[in-house]
Design a protein around this motif. Structure first.
Motif, PDB file in Angstrom:
ATOM      1  N   CYS A  18       3.629  70.774  32.044  1.00  0.00           N
ATOM      2  CA  CYS A  18       4.160  71.918  32.794  1.00  0.00           C
ATOM      3  C   CYS A  18       3.246  73.138  32.619  1.00  0.00           C
ATOM      4  N   ARG A  23       4.181  75.389  35.486  1.00  0.00           N
ATOM      5  CA  ARG A  23       5.587  75.142  35.810  1.00  0.00           C
ATOM      6  C   ARG A  23       6.449  75.406  34.584  1.00  0.00           C
ATOM      7  N   ASP A  26      12.011  73.623  32.235  1.00  0.00           N
ATOM      8  CA  ASP A  26      13.415  73.494  32.632  1.00  0.00           C
ATOM      9  C   ASP A  26      13.576  72.792  33.980  1.00  0.00           C
ATOM     10  N   GLU A  27      12.510  72.764  34.746  1.00  0.00           N
ATOM     11  CA  GLU A  27      12.585  72.131  36.075  1.00  0.00           C
ATOM     12  C   GLU A  27      12.618  70.610  35.984  1.00  0.00           C
ATOM     13  N   TYR A 194      13.750  67.922  45.522  1.00  0.00           N
ATOM     14  CA  TYR A 194      13.409  67.205  44.283  1.00  0.00           C
ATOM     15  C   TYR A 194      12.441  66.048  44.525  1.00  0.00           C
ATOM     16  N   THR A 212      10.277  66.402  39.580  1.00  0.00           N
ATOM     17  CA  THR A 212      11.405  67.122  38.969  1.00  0.00           C
ATOM     18  C   THR A 212      12.278  66.167  38.149  1.00  0.00           C
TER      19      THR A 212
END
Ligand SMILES: *Cc1c(COP(=O)(O)O)cnc(C)c1O
Length: 224
Positions: A18, A23, A26-27, A194, A212
Motif C-alpha cells: 500500500c 494507498r 484500510d482499503e 471493488y 480491495t
C-alpha cells in the motif's frame, strides 16, 4: 508456520504494498480462504481476528459456518451452481463468482434483499479459468438491470499460474481498467468500486494494481 506469524507477515506485506503506491491499508479486506483446512484451523483464524472467510464449495462453507463459535463474514469464491443458491443466499456476505445471467436470475429470485456480487472475469485468457471474456463484461452488466437483488460491487479475477510479474500485472491492471469503465457509468445497481484479486502468490502485486479484496489460503491458514 504458525497462523500468527503468517498473519503478521501478510499484514506487513499489505502495508508495504500500500505504501509503495500511496494507498491506505484500510482499503484492503483480507479474506482467509479455508477450503483446504479443518474446522479447527478455520476457528484459529477467526480467533486471531480474521473476520472474513472464503470457501469455494457450498458444503465446505455450511460445515464451517455451523461449527465455528463466532460468526465470521462468509465470501463465496468458487463457481456456483444455480441450484445451490437457495442454501447459500441467507448466509453469504459476498459472492465473488457471478459469471452468467441464469445465476443472476436465481440470486434475484432467492434473495430478500440486494446481494453484493463480484462479476468474475477471465483476464488471463486461460481456457481453464472461469469468468466472462473481458469484451463481454459491459453488456453482461447492462443485462443485470432487471435483477434488482443483484448488486455489482466489483469485478473479480484469478491470475494465471505464472511467476512472471509483467504477466500478473497486466492481468490485474486489465481488470482495474474495466472496473473504472463500469464505475464511470454510475449505474445504481452496479457501483463497481471493488476489485477482488490477489491470492497467496500474487497479492502484493494485486494490491499495487488496485485490489480491495485479497483471497489468501495457503500462505495464511495453510493448504492442508
Ligand atoms: C483457493 C482459492 C484462493 C486461495 O488460493 P491460495 O493460493 O491458497 O491463496 C483464492 N481464490 C479462489 C477463487 C480460490 O479458489
Amino acid at each position: 508456520m504458525s497462523l500468527e506469524s503468517n498473519l503478521s507477515t501478510i499484514l506487513n506485506n499489505v502495508r508495504q504494498s500500500c505504501e509503495k503506491v500511496g494507498r491506505n491499508h484500510d482499503e484492503i479486506t483480507i479474506i482467509g480462504v479455508t477450503k483446504y483446512v479443518t474446522i479447527e484451523r478455520a476457528q484459529e483464524a477467526v480467533d486471531k481476528g480474521i473476520k472474513h472467510l472464503g470457501e469455494n464449495r457450498l458444503e465446505g462453507l455450511l460445515e464451517k459456518q455451523q461449527s465455528l463459535s463466532e460468526d465470521p463474514v462468509w465470501h463465496f469464491i468458487g463457481s456456483l451452481q444455480s441450484r445451490k443458491v437457495k442454501d447459500l443466499i441467507d448466509i453469504v456476505y459476498m459472492i465473488h463468482s457471478l459469471d452468467r445471467l441464469s445465476l443472476a436470475k436465481e440470486i434475484h429470485k432467492r434473495a430478500n434483499q440486494p446481494i453484493d456480487c463480484f462479476v468474475q472475469v477471465n483476464t488471463s485468457g486461460e481456457e481453464s479459468k472461469h469468468g466472462l471474456h473481458p469484451d463481454d463484461v459491459h453488456s453482461f452488466i447492462e443485462k443485470l438491470a432487471p435483477y434488482t437483488n443483484v448488486r455489482v460491487v466489483g469485478l473479480m479475477t484469478m491470475a494465471p499460474h505464472v511467476e512472471d510479474e509483467a504477466t500478473l500485472r497486466s492481468t490485474f491492471s486489465k481488470l482495474r481498467m474495466l472496473k473504472d469503465e463500469i464505475m464511470a457509468k454510475q449505474l445504481d445497481y452496479a457501483p463497481c468500486s471493488y476489485l477482488s484479486m490477489g491470492m497467496s502468490n500474487d497479492y502484493q502485486i494485486a494490491i499495487e494494481e488496485g485490489a480491495t479484496h485479497i483471497r489468501i489460503g495457503t500462505k495464511l491458514v495453510g493448504s492442508k
